[in-house]
Design an enzyme around this catalytic site. Structure first.
Site, short mmCIF file in Angstrom:
data_model
loop_
_atom_site.label_atom_id
_atom_site.label_comp_id
_atom_site.label_asym_id
_atom_site.label_seq_id
_atom_site.Cartn_x
_atom_site.Cartn_y
_atom_site.Cartn_z
N SER A 1 26.64 77.28 17.90
CA SER A 1 27.92 77.62 17.40
C SER A 1 28.82 76.47 17.80
CB SER A 1 28.33 79.01 18.02
OG SER A 1 29.76 79.20 18.08
N SER A 2 29.96 76.34 16.92
CA SER A 2 30.94 75.37 17.25
C SER A 2 31.63 75.73 18.53
CB SER A 2 32.04 75.36 16.09
OG SER A 2 31.41 74.89 14.88
N ARG A 3 31.68 77.03 18.77
CA ARG A 3 32.28 77.43 20.25
C ARG A 3 31.64 77.18 21.39
NH1 ARG A 3 34.47 81.25 16.30
NH2 ARG A 3 36.70 81.34 16.37
N GLN B 1 42.33 83.95 9.11
CA GLN B 1 41.06 84.80 10.04
C GLN B 1 41.34 84.73 11.59
OE1 GLN B 1 38.14 82.34 7.80
NE2 GLN B 1 36.81 82.69 9.77
N LYS C 1 23.97 83.99 11.34
CA LYS C 1 24.66 84.15 12.76
C LYS C 1 25.93 85.07 12.53
CE LYS C 1 27.00 81.15 15.20
NZ LYS C 1 28.13 81.96 15.77
N HIS D 1 25.11 74.42 10.56
CA HIS D 1 25.71 74.22 9.20
C HIS D 1 24.85 73.20 8.41
CE1 HIS D 1 29.25 74.70 11.77
NE2 HIS D 1 29.56 75.64 11.03
N MET E 1 34.08 75.79 8.50
CA MET E 1 35.27 75.31 9.24
C MET E 1 35.06 73.96 9.85
SD MET E 1 37.25 78.89 10.35
CE MET E 1 36.42 79.03 11.81
#
Length: 282
Positions: free
Chosen positions: A187-189, A63, A151, A39, A32
């Site tokens: 994580s992107s978050r 999603q 993950k 990634h 994403m």
């Protein structure tokens, strides 16, 4: 040579089919965007094993629930492409929402049984959205092998069972979690976290690895192990816990006695940011 950027499905399918006719092994890395070293570890593995690599960048709206972070999810295609160009990626597929879901589109995938617990209970429409977009990507990129990160462990089980149940001619490789030096899973978050929250967030991986350590020392009672994990989270003032669960790594059903086929999964909030992580017991 920079990767070709393709936005139209027909152009993508034609490019992949051309490579297939030449006997090339095609690899697919669905993402994403908001790429990080996790990634890129998938990209590195794919480019080392496949002759032709396609990376997809698409923030999939189906999603996300209405209350989730679709609108603020980080998007920077130029940065992502620059990162990918450090690897021998052949194609970056970056479609629009309208391209992936044309007006009137109403077909979706009913996900397999492993989608019903954990994330499936808390985010009821999530895995239908995941399964649908991944199946669409498999149709547009008839790859020999696809690469996903551990993950999102339950997601890998959903996709794995979908591949099996629908007889999809693609192999799935699940690649290890990439962590910061202090244990935090990439994580992107993580970009949402303040400096203090970033420090607090390390308690999640610490709690999970504590359970693995206790198991390695001989403790196998799931109740006692989960109590230890929850105490570590409480000590870090992480009080909003969606789940910390010891489950069979294939069925995702809870276990009472932990063994080598068990996985520990956690989902917690640090501030308003939801983080997930997991550790395979063996």
């Amino acid at each position: 040579m920079p990767a070709a950027i393709i936005t139209e499905p027909a152009e993508l399918l034609a490019a992949v089919n051309q490579q297939k006719r030449m006997g090339k092994r095609v690899g697919l890395v669905p993402t994403m965007g908001a790429l990080h070293e996790g990634h890129l570890s998938l990209v590195k593995r794919c480019t080392s094993e496949a002759d032709f690599t396609v990376v997809t960048i698409f923030v999939n709206p189906t999603q996300f629930a209405p209350s989730e972070d679709l609108d603020k999810y980080p998007r920077n295609l130029e940065r992502d492409v620059a990162l990918l160009n450090a690897y021998p990626v052949d194609v970056v597929f970056a479609p629009s929402v309208e391209t992936m879901y044309p007006e009137g589109a109403s077909t979706s995938v009913n996900p397999p049984a492993v989608a019903t617990s954990l994330e499936g209970e808390l985010r009821p429409a999530h895995f239908a959205g995941v399964a649908t977009v991944v199946l669409k990507l498999f149709q547009l990129v008839p790859a020999d092998v696809s690469y996903f990160g551990q993950k999102d462990y339950q997601q890998t089980r959903v996709i794995g069972d979908m591949i099996r149940d629908l007889n999809l001619p693609v192999k799935m490789q699940v690649c290890p979690i990439i962590r910061e030096a202090d244990g935090l899973a990439l994580s992107s978050r993580n970009a949402y976290l303040s400096e203090q929250q970033r420090l607090q967030a390390t308690a999640l991986s610490r709690a999970l690895f504590q359970v693995k350590s206790l198991y390695d020392q001989g403790e196998s009672d799931a109740t006692l192990l989960l109590q230890a994990a929850n105490q570590t989270l409480a000590d870090a003032s992480i009080n909003e816990i969606d789940y910390v669960a010891l489950v069979n790594k294939q069925t995702l059903r809870p276990v009472e006695q932990v063994d080598d086929d068990t996985i520990l999964l956690g989902a917690v909030y640090v501030g308003s940011t939801r983080l997930i992580d997991n550790v395979l017991i063996k």
